[in-house]
Design an enzyme around this catalytic site. Structure first.
Site, PDB file in Angstrom:
ATOM      1  N   LYS A 246      -0.614 -59.105  -4.232  1.00  0.00           N
ATOM      2  CA  LYS A 246       0.346 -60.276  -4.674  1.00  0.00           C
ATOM      3  C   LYS A 246       0.772 -61.188  -3.934  1.00  0.00           C
ATOM      4  O   LYS A 246      -0.006 -62.373  -3.793  1.00  0.00           O
ATOM      5  CB  LYS A 246       1.700 -59.288  -5.077  1.00  0.00           C
ATOM      6  CG  LYS A 246       2.704 -60.543  -4.977  1.00  0.00           C
ATOM      7  CD  LYS A 246       4.028 -59.463  -5.063  1.00  0.00           C
ATOM      8  CE  LYS A 246       5.522 -60.436  -5.222  1.00  0.00           C
ATOM      9  NZ  LYS A 246       6.163 -60.019  -5.483  1.00  0.00           N
ATOM     10  N   GLU A 252      -5.895 -53.484   3.919  1.00  0.00           N
ATOM     11  CA  GLU A 252      -6.798 -52.435   3.630  1.00  0.00           C
ATOM     12  C   GLU A 252      -7.664 -53.787   2.025  1.00  0.00           C
ATOM     13  O   GLU A 252      -8.781 -53.557   2.136  1.00  0.00           O
ATOM     14  CB  GLU A 252      -6.043 -51.251   2.566  1.00  0.00           C
ATOM     15  CG  GLU A 252      -5.133 -50.505   3.161  1.00  0.00           C
ATOM     16  CD  GLU A 252      -3.849 -50.861   4.106  1.00  0.00           C
ATOM     17  OE1 GLU A 252      -3.762 -52.426   3.912  1.00  0.00           O
ATOM     18  OE2 GLU A 252      -3.308 -50.099   3.799  1.00  0.00           O
ATOM     19  N   GLY A 308       5.876 -55.673  -6.188  1.00  0.00           N
ATOM     20  CA  GLY A 308       5.183 -55.157  -6.494  1.00  0.00           C
ATOM     21  C   GLY A 308       3.995 -53.818  -7.041  1.00  0.00           C
ATOM     22  O   GLY A 308       3.826 -53.991  -7.751  1.00  0.00           O
ATOM     23  N   ARG A 309       5.494 -53.085  -6.953  1.00  0.00           N
ATOM     24  CA  ARG A 309       5.984 -51.782  -7.540  1.00  0.00           C
ATOM     25  C   ARG A 309       6.219 -52.009  -8.974  1.00  0.00           C
ATOM     26  O   ARG A 309       6.286 -50.708  -9.643  1.00  0.00           O
ATOM     27  CB  ARG A 309       6.545 -51.232  -6.847  1.00  0.00           C
ATOM     28  CG  ARG A 309       7.822 -50.709  -6.586  1.00  0.00           C
ATOM     29  CD  ARG A 309       8.519 -50.170  -5.340  1.00  0.00           C
ATOM     30  NE  ARG A 309      10.141 -50.342  -4.952  1.00  0.00           N
ATOM     31  CZ  ARG A 309       9.821 -51.850  -3.815  1.00  0.00           C
ATOM     32  NH1 ARG A 309       8.845 -52.070  -3.696  1.00  0.00           N
ATOM     33  NH2 ARG A 309      11.073 -52.037  -3.474  1.00  0.00           N
TER      34      ARG A 309
END
Ligand code: F6P
Length: 570
Positions: A246, A252, A308-309
């Site tokens: 996003k 990572e 995001g989730r």
């Protein structure tokens, strides 16, 4: 965004921090947003009469669920809810009818109703990030919407979905080729958290709907061994990397993507591969993706008002759409919409997300059970516990209220779990005879065309037997106290007619809305995640050699030195 709008947003943020509760966050100058004045959703649940009564019940009542089930002939029917092809039976919970009434009163006296309206209306209920919460728009139909501004947004969403369709069809049909003209056989989705878990969950759950190629792989952890192991199996000429982020700032994801980009150079001599047809980015921050080197024509966008989730339904679902096909992806959206409509319109006592939320509140705040287990009796729902860990714990693992006050009651407990029957041979001992009580959600598909009928019968019998054994228990026999099962251990059972894309969509949306109801009652903002920031910035400090180690505690700096002393590759 125009300079004016930027200034406007900065001003609004400033006002928000000064007057977090009183400022009207709706802003008519931003394209077509709701003009309604946002209500103050602050709520002190522990001050309500219902909460106080629930406390006394929890202190004094000993409920025997088996007696309740035997004596109350309507209990199972009244404590069951059907939505489409999903059935929830919550009759095996440690509640009496009085407790259930008080839980319903608690939600009715809370601002939940108005809060839900505000979410669907697009008010900026994510106050700490000054954002709307509109993931439900991603699966809405034009006819669901009365607000003009939302029509505009749905048009944008549908353009984005068209792009997902166009790209995914080309990839699936072999029309999208790598730099040497080869069709794509393997897609590697690089993303983490909400840009990974929902995709993994759904791709595995819906494996029945995939075709042999392209295969979809998932890389989330910054552990390079995982990336190496995946890339080692692949042919670079036939590989597509999907960078799903996003923000396009996640450490990572960017490091994994850069290593993957270098891999193309090593394997097929392709420099700047991130600009080639071997890379597609999915993001709400196009500028960052371009700055990273992705070709602007290979970027699929989504909106910043998608958390995001909660982003599986947006372009983030791209890798899944490649895997299961766009029609199945759309079915999933429709199934989620089915649950949205149920959530919006069903009465409280027959509202599935409300029921799950209230039962969990009863256990968390009154019975003081610390954890909740998710046990799908379906190996393909293997990722459901991990997915729900992020959904519930990142959303509601908070200790500050929407108004900025420290709260003095428990919020989200610990979500954990594993598929049955595997869990039966691992931790069910504790569920039956341990000293803690763990409420369980059992989830299963009634029909499974991927399984063998005999296996499926055994699987479902095990699930039903476990739920019954947990609640019924067993008296100890003479000289065999170890055979005693106390019973009275609660569970929900969610039965799905079949694990289709549509039903999976409904199931995921069910838990999304459960999280919302709980956040409303606990008076917390379920849509930010400030708790993950500190660790991220401290990890960055450790990477930055100029940063003084003394800013860390002595245990950590000693461990850091120990690693440096003993590591063999510098
Ligand atoms: O862990 C924090 C978090 O922001 C999650 O909420 C999010 O799903 C994940 O990181 C990934 O973020 P992004 O999609 O921006 O890379």
């Amino acid at each position: 965004m125009s300079a004016c709008k930027k200034v406007d947003q900065i001003t609004r943020k400033f006002w928000f921090f000064c007057f977090p509760l009183s400022f009207d966050l709706a802003d008519s100058s931003l394209e077509g947003e709701s003009n309604e004045i946002m209500t103050n959703f602050e709520f002190k649940p522990q001050k309500t009469a219902a909460w106080k009564r629930l406390k006394t019940y929890a202190d004094a009542t000993t409920i025997n669920v088996v007696d309740e089930l035997t004596n109350d002939k309507e209990r199972v029917e009244d404590f069951s809810i059907q939505c489409g092809q999903l059935k929830l039976d919550f009759s095996k919970n440690l509640i009496t009818r009085e407790i259930w009434q008080d839980l319903l009163e608690l939600v009715s006296t809370s601002p939940f109703d108005k809060h839900r309206e505000a979410m669907f209306a697009g008010q900026r209920i994510n106050t700490s990030e000054d954002r709307q919460v509109l993931h439900t728009l991603l699966r809405a139909k034009m006819k669901d919407i009365s607000d003009q501004s939302h029509k505009h947004k749905i048009n944008r969403v549908s353009t984005q979905l068209n792009m997902v369709e166009l790209f995914s069809k080309r990839i699936r049909s072999g029309g999208w080729t790598g730099v040497n003209g080869e069709a794509i056989t393997d897609v590697v989705n690089i993303g983490i958290g909400g840009s990974d878990l929902g995709l993994r969950l759904a791709y595995e759950a819906l494996v029945e709907y995939t075709q042999p190629v392209p295969r979809i792989h998932f890389i989330s952890n910054v552990d390079g061994a995982a990336l190496n192991a995946t890339l080692a199996k692949l042919d670079a000429d036939r590989t597509l990397i999907v960078v799903a982020s996003k923000t396009f700032t996640t450490q990572e994801t960017l490091l994994n993507s850069t290593t993957a980009a270098n891999w193309f150079e090593q394997e097929i001599g392709l420099r700047n591969s991130q600009y080639s047809t071997h890379f597609v980015a999915v993001t709400a921050n196009k500028e960052n993706a371009i700055a990273y080197g992705i070709n602007p024509n290979h970027i699929l966008e989504f909106e910043e008002w998608v958390g995001g989730r909660f982003s599986l339904w947006s372009s983030i679902g791209f890798s899944l759409a490649i895997g299961i096909g766009i029609d199945n992806f759309k079915q999933m959206l429709d199934g989620a919409r089915r649950m949205d409509l149920h959530f919006k319109t069903s009465p409280m006592n027959k509202n599935m997300p409300v029921a799950l939320a209230l039962l969990n509140i009863w256990y968390c705040n009154f019975m003081e059970f610390q954890t909740h287990a998710i046990i799908p009796y379906c190996e393909r729902l293997n990722y459901l516990p991990s997915y729900l860990q992020q959904l519930e714990m990142e959303s509601n693992g908070k200790s500050v209220s929407r108004g900025g006050e420290t709260i003095d009651y428990k919020t989200c407990g610990i979500i954990w779990g594993q598929t049955g029957t595997n869990g039966q041979h691992a931790f069910f001992q504790l569920l039956h005879q341990g000293t803690v009580c763990v409420p369980v959600d059992f989830i299963a598909a009634i029909n499974d065309s991927m399984s063998h009928p005999k296996h499926h019968k055994v699987l479902l019998s095990n699930m039903l037997a476990q739920g019954s054994a947990l609640i019924k228990g067993q008296a100890s026999t003479e000289n065999a106290p170890h055979r005693y099962y106390p019973g009275n251990k609660p569970s929900n059972t969610i039965l799905i007619d079949q694990l289709t894309p549509y039903n999976l969509g409904s199931l995921i949306a069910l838990y999304e809305h459960k999280v919302f109801v709980q956040g409303s009652i606990w008076s917390i903002n379920s849509f930010d995640q400030w708790g993950v920031e500190l660790g991220k910035s401290m990890a960055q400090k450790l990477l930055d050699s100029k940063e003084s180690r003394s800013s860390f505690d002595v245990s950590t700096s000693t461990l850091f030195d120990h690693i440096n002393d003993r590591k063999t590759n510098h």
